[in-house]
Design an enzyme around this catalytic site. Structure first.
Site, PDB file in Angstrom:
ATOM      1  N   GLY A  89      28.376  70.435   9.919  1.00  0.00           N
ATOM      2  CA  GLY A  89      29.034  69.401   9.109  1.00  0.00           C
ATOM      3  C   GLY A  89      28.072  68.594   8.255  1.00  0.00           C
ATOM      4  O   GLY A  89      28.361  67.457   7.891  1.00  0.00           O
ATOM      5  N   LEU A  90      26.928  69.185   7.934  1.00  0.00           N
ATOM      6  CA  LEU A  90      25.988  68.457   7.068  1.00  0.00           C
ATOM      7  C   LEU A  90      26.254  68.721   5.577  1.00  0.00           C
ATOM      8  O   LEU A  90      25.497  68.262   4.728  1.00  0.00           O
ATOM      9  CB  LEU A  90      24.535  68.807   7.413  1.00  0.00           C
ATOM     10  N   GLY A  91      27.289  69.490   5.268  1.00  0.00           N
ATOM     11  CA  GLY A  91      27.684  69.617   3.854  1.00  0.00           C
ATOM     12  C   GLY A  91      27.072  70.808   3.139  1.00  0.00           C
ATOM     13  O   GLY A  91      26.606  70.674   2.002  1.00  0.00           O
ATOM     14  N   SER A  92      27.102  71.985   3.775  1.00  0.00           N
ATOM     15  CA  SER A  92      26.467  73.153   3.140  1.00  0.00           C
ATOM     16  C   SER A  92      27.192  73.563   1.854  1.00  0.00           C
ATOM     17  O   SER A  92      26.548  73.978   0.887  1.00  0.00           O
ATOM     18  CB  SER A  92      26.400  74.331   4.118  1.00  0.00           C
ATOM     19  N   SER A  93      28.523  73.405   1.809  1.00  0.00           N
ATOM     20  CA  SER A  93      29.256  73.845   0.608  1.00  0.00           C
ATOM     21  C   SER A  93      28.877  73.003  -0.609  1.00  0.00           C
ATOM     22  O   SER A  93      28.641  73.539  -1.696  1.00  0.00           O
ATOM     23  CB  SER A  93      30.762  73.739   0.827  1.00  0.00           C
ATOM     24  N   ALA A  95      26.114  71.170  -0.914  1.00  0.00           N
ATOM     25  CA  ALA A  95      24.679  71.345  -1.214  1.00  0.00           C
ATOM     26  C   ALA A  95      24.450  72.652  -1.981  1.00  0.00           C
ATOM     27  O   ALA A  95      23.676  72.690  -2.943  1.00  0.00           O
ATOM     28  CB  ALA A  95      23.858  71.321   0.072  1.00  0.00           C
ATOM     29  N   ASP A 136      30.058  64.017  -0.433  1.00  0.00           N
ATOM     30  CA  ASP A 136      29.041  64.994  -0.044  1.00  0.00           C
ATOM     31  C   ASP A 136      28.321  65.559  -1.269  1.00  0.00           C
ATOM     32  O   ASP A 136      27.108  65.769  -1.260  1.00  0.00           O
ATOM     33  CB  ASP A 136      29.673  66.120   0.798  1.00  0.00           C
TER      34      ASP A 136
END
Ligand code: MEV
Length: 303
Positions: A89-93, A95, A136
């Site tokens: 849930g650190l926002g790969s999409s 980023a 994000d």
């Protein structure tokens, strides 16, 4: 020529869900990054290798949007690397989308401002995810700690250099769209109650911004815990997240809350350095996994 760009992951500090309905939130970029390398190739077909990313659509649609915006016809090959898993849930999409725009603009010598990268990336991310405020995307683009309003209506960088944050992963991947939709249904059926929760969250965010700027961590922690209890009232927390929050506070953290949509992903605790080890141990004892990140990381950049 091969160009590599990277963008940071993110953590929601305060204001999740209410931000979808127009309130401000506080978000930080974290120092785990996602890398996108781009190279021109002959032919018409792009070649994408992105094992760390949940869906290659984020890359395909970013490339298509970049080509349209900048009038570029050449095909590219894209490869990604990541310092974090798309499960946490650190926002790969967001980023990967932001880093793709940056890598392509550097590859084709097109200068895109951060604002242009944010706007183009937000368009791609929202067209795929269908929900979301764009916080994000803003963290991946601008980095640092931001006071943010949906769609980038306000993106204010805050002068915060350090936050003694502990991050615990619940071990469960959150389904953000489902949770945002759950809150939407509650909003439709019980509007007054949900609006009053959003108003309280919004007030906490406004005070949170001030006390964070003043370095008053004790008070910020208190506000975070209050924020968690309001998120619980939205019915998106879980027993696991609640217990991680509870034991973190019991072990001496100034405050703690879940971070993001709920349902899983991470919780965060703000803790005095002297209590850090004990707080981390307490989170691990209830099944959480500590993720070692520093906050206030740099936004998108060419490597
Ligand atoms: C999810 O990480 C945070 C939400 O506020 C959704 C969003 O702002 O995009 C629930």
């Amino acid at each position: 020529m091969k160009v590599t760009a990277s963008a940071p992951g993110k953590l929601m500090l305060m204001g999740e869900h209410a931000v979808v309905y127009g309130a401000a939130c506080l978000v930080t970029a974290v120092d785990q990054r996602l890398f996108v390398s781009a190279e021109e190739i002959s032919g018409q077909k792009n070649v994408i290798s992105a094992p760390q990313v949940k869906e290659t659509r984020f890359l395909e649609e970013s490339i298509a949007a970049f080509r349209k915006k900048c009038g570029v016809k050449d095909a590219v090959t894209i490869e990604t690397e990541s310092e974090f898993s798309h499960n946490v849930g650190l926002g790969s999409s967001s980023a990967v989308t932001v880093a793709t725009f940056k890598a392509l603009s550097a590859l084709f010598s097109m200068s895109l401002s951060r604002r242009e990268i944010f706007d183009a990336s937000y368009k791609v991310v929202s067209s795929i995810q269908g929900v979301g405020s764009g916080f994000d995307v803003a963290a991946a683009t601008f980095g640092g700690v931001l006071y943010f309003v949906k769609g980038g209506k306000v993106i204010d960088p805050l002068n915060v250099n350090r936050l003694p944050l502990i991050v615990g992963y619940s071990g469960v991947k959150a389904d953000t769209a489902a949770l945002v939709n759950r809150v939407k249904h509650a909003y439709k059926s019980d509007r007054d109650r949900i609006e009053s929760i959003f108003k309280k969250i919004s007030n906490l965010v406004e005070e949170g911004k001030e006390v964070m700027l003043a370095g008053e961590h004790n008070r910020l922690g208190y506000l975070m815990t209050k924020n968690h209890s309001l998120i619980r009232d939205l019915d998106v927390s879980t027993e696991k997240l609640d217990s991680m929050v509870e034991v973190a506070i019991g072990a001496g953290a100034w405050g703690a809350k879940l971070s993001g949509a709920g349902g899983g992903d991470c919780m965060i605790a703000l803790s005095p350095d002297t209590k850090r080890k004990g707080v981390e141990r307490a989170i691990e004892e209830v099944g959480g996994e500590i993720i070692d990140v520093e906050v206030c990381a740099e936004g998108v950049r060419v490597e």
